[in-house]
Design a protein around this motif. Sequence first.
Motif, mmCIF file in Angstrom:
data_model
loop_
_atom_site.group_PDB
_atom_site.id
_atom_site.type_symbol
_atom_site.label_atom_id
_atom_site.label_comp_id
_atom_site.label_asym_id
_atom_site.label_seq_id
_atom_site.Cartn_x
_atom_site.Cartn_y
_atom_site.Cartn_z
ATOM 1 N N TRP A 56 0.837 -1.198 0.000
ATOM 2 C CA TRP A 56 0.000 0.000 0.000
ATOM 3 C C TRP A 56 0.871 1.246 0.000
ATOM 4 O O TRP A 56 2.039 1.214 0.365
ATOM 5 C CB TRP A 56 -0.953 0.013 1.187
ATOM 6 N N THR A 57 0.266 2.324 -0.442
ATOM 7 C CA THR A 57 0.901 3.631 -0.402
ATOM 8 C C THR A 57 -0.164 4.684 -0.136
ATOM 9 O O THR A 57 -1.339 4.505 -0.481
ATOM 10 C CB THR A 57 1.674 3.935 -1.707
ATOM 11 N N ALA A 58 0.250 5.775 0.500
ATOM 12 C CA ALA A 58 -0.650 6.898 0.797
ATOM 13 C C ALA A 58 0.197 8.147 0.977
ATOM 14 O O ALA A 58 1.419 8.064 1.165
ATOM 15 C CB ALA A 58 -1.459 6.600 2.067
ATOM 16 N N ILE A 59 -0.453 9.298 0.924
ATOM 17 C CA ILE A 59 0.257 10.565 1.094
ATOM 18 C C ILE A 59 -0.332 11.350 2.260
ATOM 19 O O ILE A 59 -1.489 11.205 2.605
ATOM 20 C CB ILE A 59 0.246 11.416 -0.194
ATOM 21 N N SER A 60 0.526 12.186 2.832
ATOM 22 C CA SER A 60 0.136 13.054 3.946
ATOM 23 C C SER A 60 0.547 14.477 3.608
ATOM 24 O O SER A 60 1.559 14.695 2.930
ATOM 25 C CB SER A 60 0.872 12.653 5.231
ATOM 26 N N VAL B 299 2.649 19.839 -2.060
ATOM 27 C CA VAL B 299 3.798 19.150 -1.484
ATOM 28 C C VAL B 299 3.288 18.141 -0.459
ATOM 29 O O VAL B 299 2.602 18.514 0.484
ATOM 30 C CB VAL B 299 4.763 20.138 -0.794
ATOM 31 N N VAL B 300 3.613 16.877 -0.677
ATOM 32 C CA VAL B 300 3.116 15.823 0.209
ATOM 33 C C VAL B 300 4.237 14.855 0.574
ATOM 34 O O VAL B 300 5.234 14.738 -0.137
ATOM 35 C CB VAL B 300 1.941 15.052 -0.423
ATOM 36 N N SER B 301 4.031 14.165 1.666
ATOM 37 C CA SER B 301 4.950 13.137 2.126
ATOM 38 C C SER B 301 4.311 11.782 1.862
ATOM 39 O O SER B 301 3.112 11.609 2.093
ATOM 40 C CB SER B 301 5.213 13.332 3.615
ATOM 41 N N LEU B 302 5.092 10.837 1.395
ATOM 42 C CA LEU B 302 4.515 9.543 1.051
ATOM 43 C C LEU B 302 4.933 8.450 2.023
ATOM 44 O O LEU B 302 5.972 8.526 2.665
ATOM 45 C CB LEU B 302 4.883 9.145 -0.375
ATOM 46 N N SER B 303 4.081 7.451 2.106
ATOM 47 C CA SER B 303 4.368 6.200 2.812
ATOM 48 C C SER B 303 4.147 5.076 1.817
ATOM 49 O O SER B 303 3.201 5.119 1.029
ATOM 50 C CB SER B 303 3.409 6.005 3.988
ATOM 51 N N ILE B 304 5.021 4.081 1.863
ATOM 52 C CA ILE B 304 4.855 2.907 1.010
ATOM 53 C C ILE B 304 5.374 1.693 1.768
ATOM 54 O O ILE B 304 6.457 1.742 2.357
ATOM 55 C CB ILE B 304 5.558 3.069 -0.360
ATOM 56 N N TYR B 305 4.577 0.644 1.774
ATOM 57 C CA TYR B 305 4.926 -0.582 2.497
ATOM 58 C C TYR B 305 4.517 -1.791 1.666
ATOM 59 O O TYR B 305 3.434 -1.812 1.094
ATOM 60 C CB TYR B 305 4.226 -0.628 3.859
ATOM 61 N N ILE B 306 5.398 -2.790 1.649
ATOM 62 C CA ILE B 306 5.154 -4.028 0.912
ATOM 63 C C ILE B 306 5.247 -5.197 1.893
ATOM 64 O O ILE B 306 6.167 -5.255 2.719
ATOM 65 C CB ILE B 306 6.187 -4.222 -0.231
ATOM 66 N N ASP B 307 4.317 -6.131 1.781
ATOM 67 C CA ASP B 307 4.321 -7.345 2.598
ATOM 68 C C ASP B 307 5.675 -8.036 2.464
ATOM 69 O O ASP B 307 6.218 -8.153 1.360
ATOM 70 C CB ASP B 307 3.196 -8.266 2.106
ATOM 71 N N GLN B 308 6.209 -8.515 3.583
ATOM 72 C CA GLN B 308 7.523 -9.164 3.594
ATOM 73 C C GLN B 308 7.640 -10.286 2.561
ATOM 74 O O GLN B 308 8.685 -10.452 1.933
ATOM 75 C CB GLN B 308 7.797 -9.766 4.981
#
Length: 163
Positions: free
Chosen positions: A62-66, A77-86
């Motif tokens: 998943w990914t999302a912005i703040s 201007v946004v900050s992103l998060s991105i995470y992938i299942d191990q």
Amino acid sequence: MEITIREMKAEDWSDVSRIYSQALVEGKSTFETNCPTYETWNANHLSDCRYVVVAEGHVVGWTAISPTSSRECYQGVVSLSIYIDQEYRGMRIGKKLLTHLCTESERKGYWCLTAGIFSINEASLHLHKSCEFREIGYRECIAKDRFGVWQNTVMLERRTTYR
């Protein structure tokens, strides 16, 4: 393996939080110590540009912005998060998801994506740089992680072609 990228739904929260919790245990992606509730997470992220990757019938990333500021002049201007299942790392899923976020965020008028990444997270640094993010700074011993270890962060950004 075939993957689909789609908009995140509230119903995806159990998978999103499961993947985020993996990162908490690993201790190289976030300074948070606990997984937030959906309500808290939802309040801290924009409703725009929330995406999940589905593979084999399951959300595997998943990914999302703040927002980086509440000031009007910084709305692009946004900050992103991105995470992938191990279990799905190393399969270029992160690259596809981050590329999708870059394209869609630019289409929606966001002109600067930022990321603060632990310096020990070489895979994430490589991923972002492969998607045209550039290093703009380094924050030494900025905070302690959940294990009480001081971490450095590398600040990256990706700008759109219109400025």
